[in-house]
Design an enzyme around this catalytic site. Structure first.
Site: not given
Ligand code: IPM
Ligand code: MG
Length: 340
Positions: A138, A180, A211, A235, A239
């Site tokens: 990042y 990884k 993975d 990240d 999710d």
């Molecule tokens: C998160 C989001 C952010 C990230 C984006 C919006 C830059 O997806 O906080 O998980 O990738 O960290």
């Molecule tokens: Mg995110």
């Protein structure tokens, strides 16, 4: 902290709607000094940049920063020179030194049948993703040259040590470090450093390749305790983990550093498709308010009260659209306030 100072950053899309809900909740809880400022696309529109120096300075002076969401199609571009809403969030994380991102995943009892996974799979899930937030790909050097583009992933021992420290501090029984290491050099350094950091501790350490971790997160989620990982893997995995609760609209997060204010925000994005319709689920935002009360302002009892009000509202039948129901932002806010 007599009257805590909070900088509120509503941002884009559904951001202003869920921030309004959060402010209603805060108003009910007590006396807070709240300063609202634009970030992300809203800030690009007003000032040409996703994070102004004034906003960053205001955040530095605050006791805590509460953020809703940034981004949207209006500012989507592949032009490397155009400002992007996400730069606001990344600039804030870096600017405030928030290297540790905490994302708890605890499916509420009332939602055990709302997940796409069977109840038996997710029952007992209570895990924490500890994501490194100010390093890795990042923030590495990036660019374009003619028909090529590159992003660089860099980690130092010191960066890995300090995030590992956070993971071990929160672990009750086990830390699962995700990397990884079969491919990436940064991952091999990660694995070595985390292994050293675990020495002499009363906590089990396991290493998983990312993975495989992605697979185990849905096949045996209840086995995890703390998942420790680098920026981009965190990240993606968070999710995925969000769906264990049935909706990404349920997941809160806290980002903290060594000192200074923390940043509290839902894991979900700005949901531009439903922005302005009053349908956004404010529960991840309420969870983020709870994390702010607990980790940012030292108000444990109020944090617990907010969390249990959310649980009770769900048990009484509250379901927003993302959870298969009809409730809008207002209904959800009322239901939680009624249970506070
Ligand atoms: C998160 C989001 C952010 C990230 C984006 C919006 C830059 O997806 O906080 O998980 O990738 O960290
Ligand atoms: Mg995110």
């Amino acid at each position: 902290m007599a009257r805590p100072r909070i900088v509120a950053l509503p941002g884009d899309g559904i951001g202003p709607e869920i921030m309004a809900a959060a402010r209603e909740l805060l108003e009910r809880l007590g006396d807070f000094e709240i300063e609202e400022r634009p970030i992300g696309g809203a800030s690009i529109d007003a000032h040409g940049t996703a994070l102004t120096d004034e906003t960053l300075a205001a955040c530095r002076r605050a006791d805590a920063v509460l953020l809703a969401a940034v981004g949207g199609p209006k500012w989507d571009t592949t032009d490397p020179d155009a400002p992007r809403p996400e730069q606001g969030l990344l600039g804030l994380r870096k600017g405030l030194g928030l290297f540790a991102n905490l994302r708890p995943v605890r499916p509420p009892r009332a939602l055990l049948d709302g997940s796409p996974l069977r109840r038996e799979r997710i029952e007992g899930t209570d895990l924490l993703v500890v994501r490194e937030l100010t390093g890795g790909i990042y923030f590495g050097e990036r660019g374009r040259e003619d028909a090529r583009a590159f992003d660089t992933c860099v980690y130092s021992v010191e960066e890995i040590e300090r995030i590992a420290e956070v993971a071990f501090r929160f672990a009750r029984r086990k830390v699962t470090s995700v990397d990884k290491a079969n491919v990436l050099e940064t991952s091999r350094l990660w694995r070595e450093t985390v292994t050293r950091a675990a020495e002499g501790r009363d906590v089990e350490l396991e290493h998983l390749l990312v993975d495989n971790a992605a697979m185990q997160l849905v096949s045996r989620p209840a086995e995890f305790d703390v998942i420790l990982t680098e920026n981009m893997f965190g990240d993606i995995l968070s999710d995925e983990a969000a769906m264990l609760t049935g909706s990404i609209g349920m997941l809160p997060s806290a980002s903290v550093g060594d000192s200074g204010p923390g940043l509290f925000e839902p894991v979900h994005g700005s949901a531009p498709d439903i922005a302005g319709t009053g349908r956004a689920n404010p529960l991840a935002m309420f969870g983020s308010v709870a994390m702010m009360l607990r980790y940012g302002l030292g108000r444990q009892e109020e944090a617990a009260a907010v969390e249990s009000a959310v649980d009770r509202a769900l048990e009484a039948g509250l379901r927003t659209r993302d959870l298969g129901g009809e409730a809008g932002t207002e209904d959800a806010t009322k239901a939680v306030l009624a249970n506070l």
